[in-house]
Scaffold this motif. Structure first.
Motif, PDB file in Angstrom:
ATOM      1  N   PHE A  83       2.374  30.515  37.203  1.00 29.91           N
ATOM      2  CA  PHE A  83       1.905  31.856  37.553  1.00 29.91           C
ATOM      3  C   PHE A  83       1.564  32.637  36.293  1.00 29.91           C
ATOM      4  CE2 PHE A  83       2.610  36.408  38.228  1.00 29.91           C
ATOM      5  CZ  PHE A  83       1.734  36.644  39.285  1.00 29.91           C
ATOM      6  N   VAL A  84       0.405  33.295  36.313  1.00 34.17           N
ATOM      7  CA  VAL A  84      -0.016  34.174  35.223  1.00 34.17           C
ATOM      8  C   VAL A  84      -0.422  35.511  35.821  1.00 34.17           C
ATOM      9  CG1 VAL A  84      -1.678  34.560  33.364  1.00 34.17           C
ATOM     10  CG2 VAL A  84      -0.842  32.238  33.829  1.00 34.17           C
ATOM     11  N   HIS A  85       0.151  36.570  35.298  1.00 33.53           N
ATOM     12  CA  HIS A  85      -0.301  37.913  35.681  1.00 33.53           C
ATOM     13  C   HIS A  85      -1.267  38.413  34.619  1.00 33.53           C
ATOM     14  CE1 HIS A  85      -0.424  42.273  36.135  1.00 33.53           C
ATOM     15  NE2 HIS A  85      -0.132  42.053  37.399  1.00 33.53           N
ATOM     16  N   VAL A  86      -2.413  38.924  35.057  1.00 33.75           N
ATOM     17  CA  VAL A  86      -3.401  39.449  34.116  1.00 33.75           C
ATOM     18  C   VAL A  86      -3.655  40.919  34.409  1.00 33.75           C
ATOM     19  CG1 VAL A  86      -5.324  38.666  35.577  1.00 33.75           C
ATOM     20  CG2 VAL A  86      -5.727  39.193  33.180  1.00 33.75           C
ATOM     21  N   SER A  87      -3.681  41.714  33.352  1.00 31.50           N
ATOM     22  CA  SER A  87      -4.038  43.124  33.465  1.00 31.50           C
ATOM     23  C   SER A  87      -5.454  43.309  32.952  1.00 31.50           C
ATOM     24  CB  SER A  87      -3.073  43.988  32.645  1.00 31.50           C
ATOM     25  OG  SER A  87      -3.447  45.358  32.724  1.00 31.50           O
ATOM     26  N   LEU A  88      -6.195  44.181  33.610  1.00 31.65           N
ATOM     27  CA  LEU A  88      -7.565  44.468  33.210  1.00 31.65           C
ATOM     28  C   LEU A  88      -7.661  45.743  32.390  1.00 31.65           C
ATOM     29  CD1 LEU A  88      -9.361  43.556  36.552  1.00 31.65           C
ATOM     30  CD2 LEU A  88      -8.878  42.081  34.588  1.00 31.65           C
ATOM     31  N   GLN A  89      -6.500  46.292  31.996  1.00 27.97           N
ATOM     32  CA  GLN A  89      -6.464  47.450  31.109  1.00 27.97           C
ATOM     33  C   GLN A  89      -5.096  47.495  30.423  1.00 27.97           C
ATOM     34  OE1 GLN A  89      -7.173  48.024  34.468  1.00 27.97           O
ATOM     35  NE2 GLN A  89      -5.097  48.441  35.156  1.00 27.97           N
ATOM     36  N   PRO A  90      -5.045  47.886  29.161  1.00 29.02           N
ATOM     37  CA  PRO A  90      -3.769  47.872  28.434  1.00 29.02           C
ATOM     38  C   PRO A  90      -2.725  48.818  29.005  1.00 29.02           C
ATOM     39  CG  PRO A  90      -5.634  48.030  26.918  1.00 29.02           C
ATOM     40  CD  PRO A  90      -6.182  48.231  28.291  1.00 29.02           C
ATOM     41  N   THR A  91      -3.147  49.923  29.610  1.00 31.87           N
ATOM     42  CA  THR A  91      -2.200  50.958  30.011  1.00 31.87           C
ATOM     43  C   THR A  91      -1.284  50.543  31.145  1.00 31.87           C
ATOM     44  OG1 THR A  91      -3.953  51.919  31.393  1.00 31.87           O
ATOM     45  CG2 THR A  91      -3.630  52.865  29.203  1.00 31.87           C
ATOM     46  N   MET A  92      -1.560  49.434  31.807  1.00 31.26           N
ATOM     47  CA  MET A  92      -0.690  48.988  32.891  1.00 31.26           C
ATOM     48  C   MET A  92       0.446  48.109  32.388  1.00 31.26           C
ATOM     49  SD  MET A  92      -2.135  50.668  35.190  1.00 31.26           S
ATOM     50  CE  MET A  92      -1.225  50.178  36.657  1.00 31.26           C
ATOM     51  N   PRO A 143      16.435  37.343  45.605  1.00 28.50           N
ATOM     52  CA  PRO A 143      15.962  38.677  45.260  1.00 28.50           C
ATOM     53  C   PRO A 143      15.800  38.832  43.750  1.00 28.50           C
ATOM     54  CG  PRO A 143      18.304  38.737  45.731  1.00 28.50           C
ATOM     55  CD  PRO A 143      17.837  37.339  46.055  1.00 28.50           C
ATOM     56  N   VAL A 144      15.037  39.851  43.349  1.00 32.14           N
ATOM     57  CA  VAL A 144      14.879  40.174  41.936  1.00 32.14           C
ATOM     58  C   VAL A 144      15.322  41.618  41.737  1.00 32.14           C
ATOM     59  CG1 VAL A 144      13.046  38.513  41.492  1.00 32.14           C
ATOM     60  CG2 VAL A 144      12.445  40.783  42.321  1.00 32.14           C
ATOM     61  N   ASP A 145      15.955  41.902  40.602  1.00 34.55           N
ATOM     62  CA  ASP A 145      16.468  43.250  40.387  1.00 34.55           C
ATOM     63  C   ASP A 145      15.523  44.136  39.571  1.00 34.55           C
ATOM     64  OD1 ASP A 145      16.734  42.114  37.906  1.00 34.55           O
ATOM     65  OD2 ASP A 145      18.926  42.231  37.843  1.00 34.55           O
ATOM     66  N   ASN A 146      14.491  43.550  38.975  1.00 31.32           N
ATOM     67  CA  ASN A 146      13.476  44.306  38.232  1.00 31.32           C
ATOM     68  C   ASN A 146      12.122  43.787  38.686  1.00 31.32           C
ATOM     69  OD1 ASN A 146      11.546  45.210  36.342  1.00 31.32           O
ATOM     70  ND2 ASN A 146      13.030  45.217  34.653  1.00 31.32           N
ATOM     71  N   VAL A 147      11.599  44.401  39.739  1.00 28.61           N
ATOM     72  CA  VAL A 147      10.407  43.849  40.387  1.00 28.61           C
ATOM     73  C   VAL A 147       9.183  43.946  39.480  1.00 28.61           C
ATOM     74  CG1 VAL A 147       9.777  45.986  41.592  1.00 28.61           C
ATOM     75  CG2 VAL A 147       9.135  43.795  42.566  1.00 28.61           C
ATOM     76  N   ARG A 148       9.107  44.978  38.666  1.00 31.09           N
ATOM     77  CA  ARG A 148       7.954  45.117  37.774  1.00 31.09           C
ATOM     78  C   ARG A 148       7.871  43.968  36.781  1.00 31.09           C
ATOM     79  NH1 ARG A 148       8.253  49.333  33.056  1.00 31.09           N
ATOM     80  NH2 ARG A 148       9.265  47.491  32.118  1.00 31.09           N
ATOM     81  N   ASP A 149       8.955  43.749  36.052  1.00 35.67           N
ATOM     82  CA  ASP A 149       8.934  42.716  35.023  1.00 35.67           C
ATOM     83  C   ASP A 149       8.868  41.316  35.624  1.00 35.67           C
ATOM     84  OD1 ASP A 149       9.048  44.783  33.268  1.00 35.67           O
ATOM     85  OD2 ASP A 149      11.075  44.373  32.531  1.00 35.67           O
ATOM     86  N   HIS A 150       9.394  41.165  36.837  1.00 31.45           N
ATOM     87  CA  HIS A 150       9.299  39.868  37.517  1.00 31.45           C
ATOM     88  C   HIS A 150       7.834  39.520  37.776  1.00 31.45           C
ATOM     89  CE1 HIS A 150      10.104  36.629  40.360  1.00 31.45           C
ATOM     90  NE2 HIS A 150       9.305  37.234  41.231  1.00 31.45           N
ATOM     91  N   VAL A 151       7.048  40.488  38.227  1.00 28.16           N
ATOM     92  CA  VAL A 151       5.642  40.227  38.556  1.00 28.16           C
ATOM     93  C   VAL A 151       4.792  40.145  37.286  1.00 28.16           C
ATOM     94  CG1 VAL A 151       3.607  41.123  39.745  1.00 28.16           C
ATOM     95  CG2 VAL A 151       5.849  41.220  40.860  1.00 28.16           C
ATOM     96  N   LEU A 152       5.057  41.018  36.313  1.00 26.07           N
ATOM     97  CA  LEU A 152       4.277  40.977  35.073  1.00 26.07           C
ATOM     98  C   LEU A 152       4.574  39.720  34.264  1.00 26.07           C
ATOM     99  CD1 LEU A 152       4.417  44.652  33.711  1.00 26.07           C
ATOM    100  CD2 LEU A 152       2.648  43.571  35.103  1.00 26.07           C
ATOM    101  N   THR A 153       5.758  39.187  34.399  1.00 25.35           N
ATOM    102  CA  THR A 153       6.275  38.044  33.646  1.00 25.35           C
ATOM    103  C   THR A 153       6.531  38.441  32.190  1.00 25.35           C
ATOM    104  OG1 THR A 153       4.231  37.004  32.799  1.00 25.35           O
ATOM    105  CG2 THR A 153       4.857  36.519  35.096  1.00 25.35           C
ATOM    106  N   GLY A 154       7.133  37.556  31.444  1.00 23.26           N
ATOM    107  CA  GLY A 154       7.425  37.838  30.038  1.00 23.26           C
ATOM    108  C   GLY A 154       6.224  37.696  29.121  1.00 23.26           C
ATOM    109  N   ARG A 155       5.133  37.105  29.655  1.00 25.23           N
ATOM    110  CA  ARG A 155       3.960  36.891  28.815  1.00 25.23           C
ATOM    111  C   ARG A 155       2.672  37.130  29.617  1.00 25.23           C
ATOM    112  NH1 ARG A 155       1.773  31.823  25.247  1.00 25.23           N
ATOM    113  NH2 ARG A 155       1.433  32.999  23.329  1.00 25.23           N
TER     114      ARG A 155
END
Length: 405
Positions: free
Chosen positions: A121-130, A183-195
């Motif tokens: 799984f790779v999460h990609v952002s289309l803008q730095p501010t997210m 379950p995950v306790d930090n949903v944001r970082d779980h979806v963004l991943t560490g990289r």
């Protein structure tokens, strides 16, 4: 290898996935795109031989209709999580890859599907501010408590974890429990991943360091658009000096409809012809005879190098297309990442920002004069020369050669 590309958003969210899909198919990968059921999305993907797996309700209908009621938010979020989980799960394969962007609940559903099927799984952002960074604050979600004035970015991002958990943690974890995932306790970082990946140009949208998050900036994902402009547009362009383009893409422009009208009127007052992009706002003719042409779907890559300036909403795709063409820009930001891109246009000196609370003919005319100044065009041309076009190739290589990423 099968790669599933996933997003729930407007044209600006889908077009980068088309670019990546083309590069992946050239390298021999099998590609599916899970995205909203818009006819224009399906048509663009079909041109590249990529099937659209339609998920969720029409984004165009959603943004063009009455604003959703706040009390409907949890149900809409839950539907996106479940819908994208089911769609991605059906298309992904063990040992393959899932790449997700777009609205957070859709990315969360794709993340869980990749986990369930055993795909990368790779999460990609289309803008730095997210992406969390000490150099900018997070997006402020409506209805969430405001931080005290003067709160630093580091604390704002900590508060953002709380906001994301409050908004999405319940629906995401309820769905994960229903499909047998922990379950995950930090949903944001779980979806963004560490990289996470950042699909922006290093000139237009740089990732500033130092930052704790290990971001891979690939460059913008640009799909080649080979569609002809058409006889009507070609005839209009040939009939006089380069026109000003006014168009706001997928934005309904509910609160800024006057800006579009004023931009056309003031461009004409300055002696400029105008091309109006109808877009999702349904912009119409200015009643100016042969000096104003209204167009529907049009190839920006072919049109923008031939215009005097581009007046637009500040979406990542339009901003990049205009910058790549060396066209000066007047940005009228509406939401989310658009203020960021507007600020970058101003910082780079390749255009101006128009965000007046009460639009007026005088202020629009002043902004247009800045954008149409020869010095702005010269700066735009200089910046255009530094914009890379290989971002999708870089991303495809990283996906197909994981050890390199």
């Amino acid at each position: 290898m099968r790669v599933v590309l996933s997003t729930y958003g407007s044209r600006g969210d889908v077009e980068p996935l088309l670019a990546l899909a083309e590069r992946l198919r050239e390298a021999g990968a099998e590609v599916r795109v899970c995205a909203p059921p818009e006819e224009e999305f399906a048509a663009r993907l079909a041109q590249a031989g990529v099937p659209l797996v339609a998920v969720g309700e029409s984004v165009r209908t959603l943004v063009s209709g009455p604003p959703p009621k706040p009390e409907d938010f949890p149900a809409r979020a839950a539907a996106l999580v479940a819908g994208f989980y089911e769609a991605v799960l059906a298309e992904a394969e063990p040992g393959g890859a899932v790449v997700a962007t777009g609205l957070f609940p859709s990315a969360a559903g794709a993340r869980s599907a990749a986990e369930a099927v055993g795909a990368r799984f790779v999460h990609v952002s289309l803008q730095p501010t997210m992406l969390p960074s000490p150099h900018h604050p997070p997006f402020q979600y409506p209805g969430r408590p405001q931080a005290p004035e003067g709160t630093g970015n580091a604390e704002l991002w900590e508060r953002d974890v709380e906001s994301m958990n409050a908004l999405f943690g319940g629906v995401v974890n309820a769905h994960r429990a229903a499909v047998g995932l922990p379950p995950v306790d930090n949903v944001r970082d779980h979806v963004l991943t560490g990289r996470p990946w950042l699909a922006t140009d290093e000139v237009l949208g740089p990732w500033r360091r130092p930052a704790a998050l290990d971001v891979v900036q690939t460059g913008a994902w640009l799909a080649a658009d080979r569609r002809p402009l058409g006889a009507e547009v070609e005839e209009f362009l040939a009939a006089g000096a380069p026109p000003v383009y006014v168009g706001f893409g997928s934005m309904p422009m509910r609160g800024s409809a006057d800006v579009a009208r004023l931009a056309v009127e003031q461009a004409r007052a300055l002696g400029r012809r105008v091309v109006v992009g109808r877009g999702w706002a349904g912009l119409g003719p200015a009643g100016d005879g042969g000096h104003c042409l209204v167009v529907g779907e049009v190839n920006h890559q072919a049109l923008f190098p031939r215009v005097a300036a581009v007046v637009h909403h500040g979406g990542a795709g339009t901003t990049t297309a205009a910058a790549r063409a060396g066209a000066p820009q007047l940005v009228v930001p509406q939401m989310v990442d658009q203020p960021y891109w507007a600020a970058r246009v101003a910082e780079l000196g390749i255009g101006a920002v128009y965000d007046a609370a009460v639009p007026s003919a005088a202020s629009v005319a002043a902004a247009l004069r800045t954008v149409l100044d020869p010095a702005t065009r010269a700066r735009a041309a200089a910046v255009a020369g530094g914009i890379r076009t290989d971002g999708a190739e870089v991303a495809a290589r990283l996906l197909l050669e994981p050890a390199a990423g």
